[in-house]
Design a protein around this motif. Structure first.
Motif, PDB file in Angstrom:
ATOM      1  N   LEU A   2       0.837  -1.204   0.000  1.00  0.00           N
ATOM      2  CA  LEU A   2       0.000   0.000   0.000  1.00  0.00           C
ATOM      3  C   LEU A   2       0.868   1.249   0.000  1.00  0.00           C
ATOM      4  N   LEU A   3       1.903   1.261   0.827  1.00  0.00           N
ATOM      5  CA  LEU A   3       2.760   2.440   0.921  1.00  0.00           C
ATOM      6  C   LEU A   3       3.478   2.696  -0.394  1.00  0.00           C
ATOM      7  N   ILE A   4       3.860   1.629  -1.081  1.00  0.00           N
ATOM      8  CA  ILE A   4       4.509   1.788  -2.390  1.00  0.00           C
ATOM      9  C   ILE A   4       3.513   2.318  -3.415  1.00  0.00           C
ATOM     10  N   ASP A   5       2.298   1.744  -3.401  1.00  0.00           N
ATOM     11  CA  ASP A   5       1.262   2.198  -4.326  1.00  0.00           C
ATOM     12  C   ASP A   5       0.872   3.653  -4.060  1.00  0.00           C
ATOM     13  N   SER A   6       1.060   4.107  -2.832  1.00  0.00           N
ATOM     14  CA  SER A   6       0.708   5.482  -2.465  1.00  0.00           C
ATOM     15  C   SER A   6       1.797   6.485  -2.813  1.00  0.00           C
ATOM     16  N   ASN A   7       2.867   5.999  -3.464  1.00  0.00           N
ATOM     17  CA  ASN A   7       3.958   6.855  -3.953  1.00  0.00           C
ATOM     18  C   ASN A   7       4.689   7.605  -2.844  1.00  0.00           C
ATOM     19  N   LEU A   8       4.684   7.051  -1.629  1.00  0.00           N
ATOM     20  CA  LEU A   8       5.385   7.718  -0.539  1.00  0.00           C
ATOM     21  C   LEU A   8       6.901   7.651  -0.703  1.00  0.00           C
ATOM     22  N   ARG A   9       7.384   6.577  -1.319  1.00  0.00           N
ATOM     23  CA  ARG A   9       8.837   6.474  -1.475  1.00  0.00           C
ATOM     24  C   ARG A   9       9.383   7.506  -2.455  1.00  0.00           C
ATOM     25  N   LYS A  10       8.519   7.968  -3.372  1.00  0.00           N
ATOM     26  CA  LYS A  10       8.969   9.003  -4.300  1.00  0.00           C
ATOM     27  C   LYS A  10       9.219  10.324  -3.589  1.00  0.00           C
ATOM     28  N   GLN A  11       8.698  10.406  -2.358  1.00  0.00           N
ATOM     29  CA  GLN A  11       8.941  11.595  -1.546  1.00  0.00           C
ATOM     30  C   GLN A  11      10.169  11.417  -0.667  1.00  0.00           C
ATOM     31  N   GLY A  12      10.959  10.367  -0.957  1.00  0.00           N
ATOM     32  CA  GLY A  12      12.194  10.144  -0.219  1.00  0.00           C
ATOM     33  C   GLY A  12      12.023   9.422   1.087  1.00  0.00           C
ATOM     34  N   LEU A  13      10.923   8.665   1.247  1.00  0.00           N
ATOM     35  CA  LEU A  13      10.679   7.933   2.489  1.00  0.00           C
ATOM     36  C   LEU A  13      10.934   6.445   2.263  1.00  0.00           C
ATOM     37  N   PRO A  14      12.070   5.913   2.710  1.00  0.00           N
ATOM     38  CA  PRO A  14      12.316   4.469   2.579  1.00  0.00           C
ATOM     39  C   PRO A  14      11.357   3.679   3.474  1.00  0.00           C
ATOM     40  N   LEU A  15      11.071   2.452   3.109  1.00  0.00           N
ATOM     41  CA  LEU A  15      10.195   1.614   3.916  1.00  0.00           C
ATOM     42  C   LEU A  15      10.732   1.428   5.329  1.00  0.00           C
ATOM     43  N   VAL A  16      12.059   1.328   5.467  1.00  0.00           N
ATOM     44  CA  VAL A  16      12.628   1.084   6.796  1.00  0.00           C
ATOM     45  C   VAL A  16      12.327   2.243   7.743  1.00  0.00           C
ATOM     46  N   GLU A  17      12.313   3.483   7.212  1.00  0.00           N
ATOM     47  CA  GLU A  17      12.010   4.630   8.069  1.00  0.00           C
ATOM     48  C   GLU A  17      10.531   4.650   8.442  1.00  0.00           C
ATOM     49  N   MET A  18       9.667   4.245   7.516  1.00  0.00           N
ATOM     50  CA  MET A  18       8.241   4.182   7.825  1.00  0.00           C
ATOM     51  C   MET A  18       7.970   3.080   8.855  1.00  0.00           C
ATOM     52  N   ASN A  19       8.716   1.969   8.763  1.00  0.00           N
ATOM     53  CA  ASN A  19       8.600   0.915   9.780  1.00  0.00           C
ATOM     54  C   ASN A  19       8.955   1.451  11.157  1.00  0.00           C
ATOM     55  N   ARG A  20      10.064   2.183  11.218  1.00  0.00           N
ATOM     56  CA  ARG A  20      10.551   2.682  12.502  1.00  0.00           C
ATOM     57  C   ARG A  20       9.606   3.701  13.122  1.00  0.00           C
ATOM     58  N   SER A  21       8.980   4.523  12.277  1.00  0.00           N
ATOM     59  CA  SER A  21       8.108   5.561  12.811  1.00  0.00           C
ATOM     60  C   SER A  21       6.956   4.958  13.620  1.00  0.00           C
ATOM     61  N   HIS A  22       6.510   3.760  13.238  1.00  0.00           N
ATOM     62  CA  HIS A  22       5.433   3.101  13.977  1.00  0.00           C
ATOM     63  C   HIS A  22       5.983   2.259  15.117  1.00  0.00           C
ATOM     64  N   SER A  23       7.062   1.531  14.863  1.00  0.00           N
ATOM     65  CA  SER A  23       7.606   0.634  15.890  1.00  0.00           C
ATOM     66  C   SER A  23       8.129   1.378  17.104  1.00  0.00           C
ATOM     67  N   ALA A  24       8.529   2.642  16.912  1.00  0.00           N
ATOM     68  CA  ALA A  24       9.049   3.434  18.036  1.00  0.00           C
ATOM     69  C   ALA A  24       8.003   3.648  19.123  1.00  0.00           C
ATOM     70  N   LEU A  25       6.723   3.518  18.767  1.00  0.00           N
ATOM     71  CA  LEU A  25       5.660   3.716  19.760  1.00  0.00           C
ATOM     72  C   LEU A  25       5.672   2.648  20.846  1.00  0.00           C
ATOM     73  N   TYR A  26       6.320   1.528  20.578  1.00  0.00           N
ATOM     74  CA  TYR A  26       6.199   0.368  21.461  1.00  0.00           C
ATOM     75  C   TYR A  26       7.438   0.149  22.342  1.00  0.00           C
ATOM     76  N   SER A  27       8.219   1.195  22.530  1.00  0.00           N
ATOM     77  CA  SER A  27       9.447   1.052  23.318  1.00  0.00           C
ATOM     78  C   SER A  27       9.166   0.657  24.760  1.00  0.00           C
ATOM     79  N   SER A  28       7.994   1.041  25.298  1.00  0.00           N
ATOM     80  CA  SER A  28       7.662   0.703  26.689  1.00  0.00           C
ATOM     81  C   SER A  28       6.401  -0.140  26.787  1.00  0.00           C
ATOM     82  N   ASP A  29       6.002  -0.726  25.686  1.00  0.00           N
ATOM     83  CA  ASP A  29       4.759  -1.497  25.647  1.00  0.00           C
ATOM     84  C   ASP A  29       5.069  -2.983  25.768  1.00  0.00           C
ATOM     85  N   THR A  30       4.751  -3.570  26.902  1.00  0.00           N
ATOM     86  CA  THR A  30       5.054  -4.988  27.117  1.00  0.00           C
ATOM     87  C   THR A  30       4.158  -5.907  26.300  1.00  0.00           C
ATOM     88  N   LEU A  31       2.968  -5.432  25.934  1.00  0.00           N
ATOM     89  CA  LEU A  31       2.042  -6.287  25.191  1.00  0.00           C
ATOM     90  C   LEU A  31       2.494  -6.516  23.760  1.00  0.00           C
TER      91      LEU A  31
END
Length: 552
Positions: free
Chosen positions: A338-367
């Motif tokens: 979906l992110l590729i189809d949405s042309n976000l990478r053409k704006q210079g956003l690698p998938l790895v950075e988009m992964n991190r932006s969400h995963s960072a929310l769980y630094s203190s989440d034990t669940l």
């Protein structure tokens, strides 16, 4: 007194050959007991091949050695049972098959001293095909084996004293449930995973199945464990006799959270009430929740587009393979598409950075700690709530520094709204056009595509290889143990190590770079290359797969 002195006392009659006064050659013996023997004799002993018949009609036909049934032979009993195989001193020993007509059962395998010992297969067919295949000891199941029950249920794993014991997996096909883990005395004991599979009437009625992973005691959830509900809600904490009891954390499928004590399956404290105007409670800065005003604005954006967002979510859930556990929740692999189809990478956003932006929310989440430690795992599941939460973070990453995005929203709500209008809705419109143009054929063509079939067959191995070769970078999440990536430079070195860039190969380094440059702005600039871009497992391959699978 030797055997020859006993002969007149036990033998009633003999017809056959003699040698020096002894039974020798082919002959027929009739014993006073009513038993009989016909076959080969040597020096007065039953020796060679012959048939021994008991007075009740049971028979043994086969090899004899010095008056004992030893070698290969067949036992036949008057009740219809029969054994064909190896015999030692009159007992079934070695390899053989036993058929029991009265019970409609059979055993084929190893024997010792008249009992099933070693590997063997016992088959029943009373109410339906059923049986056990595995290890035996003195006539009982012990070791490793597979039991198929008449109902179709299957257990594979350890056995002891004829009951499930050790590690094993039980599948109840008649009630659509499965347990995999430790057993003791026929019951789940120790650590294990139990799944209650849901039969869905509506395709996305439930994104997953009910699933418990944790400690068991005498067949009940007891100790520490995690229960994942089919709706996407989750509980992690203490259990007592199948009930939540003790300290625990519960998160609903819309993000409402309770942390505290449970007694007899109920929360002791208060649980946040559901609000129609703010149905979702999103985490926005690591483990923190949004402020009341932020939450209201973001929920307003969600509710305004919920129909299209839900359809977009479902469309991409339908693409590609389903997980082995039957989950219908979106995978990270599908989110990437979906992110590729949405042309976000053409704006210079690698998938790895988009992964991190969400995963960072769980630094203190034990669940959901796995999302922090495995931010690039392709099979991570996202329910609708997770999907929306990830898009909020990606919107902030893409448009967080832009001004005047909306006259109605500010901050995260504004960037999220702009992402929906500028990237997601155009992708949704394209998806609708494809669906109208080729209704029902997209998934079929996608699945039949040779490249996709190869990807499905090897993507798990590729991800393991990716994890082994990837390294931490300066951008890796500080608290994550698994945020490792490859750069384009490292990827080229790997291709070279595996021999793909030899002089005889048709693949060249510029061609490899061009694949990345076609999707990642900034990789190539008038002959100058930036090879330090981080790439995910599937970076560089989606566009080629997508072109084939969607007929674009």
């Amino acid at each position: 007194m030797d055997a020859f002195t006993l002969t007149p006392l036990i033998i009633e009659s003999y017809t056959g050959e003699l040698c020096q006064g002894k039974y020798h050659g082919d002959g027929k013996l009739q014993f006073i007991s009513g038993n009989g023997y016909e076959g080969s004799l040597v020096n007065g002993y039953m020796h060679g091949t012959g048939t021994f018949t008991w007075r009740d009609g049971s028979k043994y036909s086969g090899d004899f050695q010095n008056n004992k049934a030893t070698g290969t032979g067949m036992y036949s009993w008057t009740n219809g049972c029969q054994y064909d195989g190896e015999v030692v001193n009159g007992l079934r020993s070695g390899k053989g098959r036993f058929d029991c007509a009265p019970m409609n059962a059979s055993y084929s395998g190893q024997w010792k001293d008249g009992k099933m010992n070693g590997e063997g297969v016992l088959m029943y067919s009373r109410e339906g095909p059923s049986g056990y295949s595995g290890d035996w000891r003195d006539g009982i199941k012990e070791g490793h084996g597979t039991m198929v029950y008449a109902s179709g249920n299957v257990y594979e794993g350890g056995w002891k004293n004829n009951v499930k014991h050790g590690r094993g997996t039980m599948i109840w096909k008649d009630r659509n449930e499965e347990y995999s883990g430790e057993w003791e005395n026929g019951l789940p004991n120790g650590y294990g995973v139990y799944t209650w599979k849901i039969d869905r009437i509506i395709q996305h009625q439930f994104p997953s199945h009910n699933r418990y992973e944790g400690q068991w005691l005498n067949g009940k959830r007891h100790g520490w464990g995690v229960f994942q509900y089919a709706s996407g809600a989750q509980y992690e904490g203490e259990w007592k006799e199948n009930m939540k009891h003790g300290k625990g954390s519960y998160v609903s499928d819309n993000g409402r959270r309770y942390v505290g004590r449970f007694e007899n399956d109920r929360m002791v404290g208060s649980f946040p009430k559901f609000q129609n105007e703010c149905p979702f409670v999103f985490r926005l800065k690591r483990a923190e929740e949004a402020s009341e005003e932020e939450s209201r604005l973001i929920n307003s954006v969600v509710l305004r587009h919920i129909g299209q967002l839900r359809n977009l979510y479902q469309n991409y859930c339908n693409m590609g393979e389903k997980l082995e556990n039957g989950s219908l929740a979106m995978t990270r692999l599908q989110l990437w598409r979906l992110l590729i189809d949405s042309n976000l990478r053409k704006q210079g956003l690698p998938l790895v950075e988009m992964n991190r932006s969400h995963s960072a929310l769980y630094s203190s989440d034990t669940l959901f700690r796995s999302r922090l430690h495995n931010p690039h795992a392709p099979h991570e599941r996202f329910i609708l709530y997770d999907f929306l939460e990830a898009l909020i973070q990606i919107g902030a990453l893409a448009y967080g520094n832009c001004k005047d995005l909306s006259i109605h929203e500010t901050g995260l709500a504004a960037s999220f709204s702009h992402l929906i209008k500028n990237n997601l809705l155009p992708a949704y419109s394209e998806a609708e056009k494809r669906e109208i143009a080729a209704f029902g054929d997209v998934l079929k063509e996608f699945k039949s595509n040779t490249m996709q079939e190869m990807a499905e067959a090897y993507q798990d191995r590729i991800f393991v290889m990716y994890q082994d070769l990837a390294k931490y970078s300066k951008k890796s999440l500080p608290d994550s143990t698994g945020d490792k990536t490859l750069t384009i430079r490292m990827f080229i070195y790997i291709l070279k190590d595996y021999g793909f860039l030899e002089s005889s190969s048709t693949l060249t380094i510029p061609q490899v770079i061009e694949v990345f440059a076609s999707q990642l702005p900034g990789v190539s600039d008038q002959g100058c290359y930036n090879l330090e871009f981080e790439v995910s497992q599937d970076e560089g391959s989606w566009r080629r797969c997508r072109c084939r699978c969607r007929c674009q």
